[in-house]
Design an enzyme around this catalytic site. Structure first.
Site, PDB file in Angstrom:
ATOM      1  N   ALA A  71       0.870  -0.973  -0.217  1.00  0.00           N
ATOM      2  CA  ALA A  71       0.085   0.222  -0.206  1.00  0.00           C
ATOM      3  C   ALA A  71       0.915   1.816  -0.713  1.00  0.00           C
ATOM      4  O   ALA A  71       0.800   2.668  -0.778  1.00  0.00           O
ATOM      5  CB  ALA A  71      -1.354   0.087   1.480  1.00  0.00           C
ATOM      6  N   CYS A 322       9.334   4.389  18.496  1.00  0.00           N
ATOM      7  CA  CYS A 322      10.665   4.900  18.539  1.00  0.00           C
ATOM      8  C   CYS A 322      10.988   5.369  17.204  1.00  0.00           C
ATOM      9  O   CYS A 322      11.872   4.740  16.804  1.00  0.00           O
ATOM     10  CB  CYS A 322      11.153   3.067  18.860  1.00  0.00           C
TER      11      CYS A 322
HETATM   12  N1  PLP Z   1      -2.168   2.319   5.099  1.00  0.00           N
HETATM   13  C1  PLP Z   1      -2.626   2.147   6.731  1.00  0.00           C
HETATM   14  C2  PLP Z   1      -3.944   2.741   6.972  1.00  0.00           C
HETATM   15  C3  PLP Z   1      -1.786   1.442   7.466  1.00  0.00           C
HETATM   16  O1  PLP Z   1      -2.975   0.258   8.871  1.00  0.00           O
HETATM   17  C4  PLP Z   1      -0.784   0.536   6.633  1.00  0.00           C
HETATM   18  C5  PLP Z   1      -0.004  -0.875   7.263  1.00  0.00           C
HETATM   19  O2  PLP Z   1      -0.079  -0.585   8.542  1.00  0.00           O
HETATM   20  C6  PLP Z   1      -0.536   0.951   5.832  1.00  0.00           C
HETATM   21  C7  PLP Z   1      -0.886   2.053   4.796  1.00  0.00           C
HETATM   22  C8  PLP Z   1       1.024   0.850   4.420  1.00  0.00           C
HETATM   23  O3  PLP Z   1       0.842  -0.572   4.103  1.00  0.00           O
HETATM   24  P1  PLP Z   1       2.089  -1.768   3.458  1.00  0.00           P
HETATM   25  O4  PLP Z   1       2.465  -2.730   4.986  1.00  0.00           O
HETATM   26  O5  PLP Z   1       1.156  -2.572   3.209  1.00  0.00           O
HETATM   27  O6  PLP Z   1       2.907  -0.992   2.636  1.00  0.00           O
END
Ligand code: PLP
Length: 378
Positions: A71, A322
């Site tokens: 993402a 952190c």
């Molecule tokens: N957006 C949201 C709301 C998320 O919870 C996360 C991951 O925790 C991400 C983006 C990033 O996802 P990815 O690990 O696939 O890059």
């Protein structure tokens, strides 16, 4: 010891059906989908059908989906691509202070390149105030980017209203739907979404795969240059096994989302109801506008990182990060007005479809005993 995993917003266990779908593409079906020989075209067919499965889950056309590595990359492609390609119209972007760092840090990067970003505040509930959004929209606003479901609190933003306000002034609307896809029904046309990011490992597929929905007619600039893969936006040989996994996960979600939701909400409610019997506990964020698998609870007087460390059988998380040896409170909880003390004593429980009633009962017992001990009345 029974290991209870209540950290499904961090990542999910791969669904065994998803795993068995992807395995042949790690073994005999290893050909490159760009190859024109028979082996390659067989793999290409699997890619096309995975693209359709992803598109179907969100009511899109398969030509509107590009595969990414996660993402975070999808968000980078969307935000940087819009910024670069629409800069003649304007250089103003609106987002929200409680977004995931993937959005916030990309916006900070754009600020160093001459873009202006408005970070909307949130209310105590975690929701934005639509009047604040209205006041922030300008003729040079090119993009409004608001996450669908918050990863720490589960709060659901009113994205249909937000999309419509963005469109009124001619801006595009992007939503980071990483914590929404596969959990709640989404139709990009009904909501008015122009760009949407999602991630495989948050929905029972493998890690290293994500996707970006780009509404037909929106032009983004290329993110990586090379062989022209993914409509020329993200060049590089496709991660076939994980793409097939994501497709299967989307298909399973579409079929089973409703029944999973009914089961998970009752487990989450049982967990939350019992934990709120512990003195001085409360839920962070709206409980009305919230996804069914998350509960973010403040246990006043109990340091969340100490709780996480002490529990050997229950996996949950806290939002604090952190950074260069300094522990900072969760930026999400801070934006909602929580004091540092309350933020440092808050835990996020995120349930998934593999959790059972017995696990929830054990988790309740473990946490209740631990807090009693930490508060000194065991
Ligand atoms: N957006 C949201 C709301 C998320 O919870 C996360 C991951 O925790 C991400 C983006 C990033 O996802 P990815 O690990 O696939 O890059």
């Amino acid at each position: 010891m029974q290991f209870i995993y209540l950290d499904n917003n961090a990542t999910t266990q791969i669904d065994p059906r998803v795993l068995s779908t992807m395995l042949p593409f790690l073994k005999e079906n290893f050909a490159n989908p760009s190859s024109t020989h028979y082996f390659g075209t067989t793999v290409l067919e699997a890619i096309i059908s995975a693209r359709t499965q992803v598109a179907d889950l969100i009511g899109a056309d398969n030509k509107e989906i590009i595969f990414t590595s996660n993402a975070t990359e999808a968000i980078n492609i969307a935000l940087k691509g819009v910024a670069e390609n629409y800069s003649e119209k304007g250089k103003h972007i609106i987002t929200v202070s409680t977004e995931h760092k993937a959005v916030l840090d990309t916006c900070k990067n754009l600020e160093t390149k001459g873009y202006e970003v408005t970070y909307l505040p949130v209310q105590k509930s975690g929701l934005i105030d639509l009047d604040e959004l209205k006041k922030s929209l300008r003729s040079d606003t090119i993009l409004v980017s608001v996450m669908y479901v918050n990863n720490e609190t589960g709060v659901i933003q009113p994205i249909k209203e937000i999309a419509s306000l963005a469109h009124e002034i001619g801006a595009l609307f992007m939503t980071d739907a990483t914590q929404a896809t596969g959990k709640i029904p989404i139709n990009v046309d009904d909501i008015g979404i122009d760009l949407l990011s999602l991630s495989g490992h948050k929905m029972y597929a493998s890690k290293g795969i994500g996707a970006l929905y780009i509404r037909k007619g929106i032009n983004l600039s290329a993110y990586t240059h090379g062989g022209g893969h993914e409509n020329g936006l993200r060049s590089g040989t496709l991660n076939v096994p994980s793409i097939v996994a994501l497709g299967k996960a989307c298909e399973v979600a579409e079929q089973e989302m409703k029944q999973d939701a009914e089961r998970i909400i009752s487990l989450r409610n049982e967990l939350e109801c019992e934990l709120l019997k512990i003195p001085d506990t409360f839920v962070n964020g709206s409980t009305e506008n919230r996804i069914y698998n998350v509960s973010n609870i403040c246990f006043k007087g109990c340091d969340a990182s100490v709780m996480i460390g002490r529990m050997r059988n229950v996996a949950v998380s806290n939002g604090s990060a952190c950074t260069s040896a300094v522990i900072e409170p969760s930026h999400v909880l801070a934006a909602m007005g929580l004091s540092n003390d309350n933020a440092f004593t808050s835990l996020r429980f995120s349930l998934g479809k593999f959790n059972t009633e017995a696990e929830i009962k054990t988790a309740i017992k473990t946490i209740s005993e631990l807090t009693k001990m930490m508060l000194g009345y065991a």
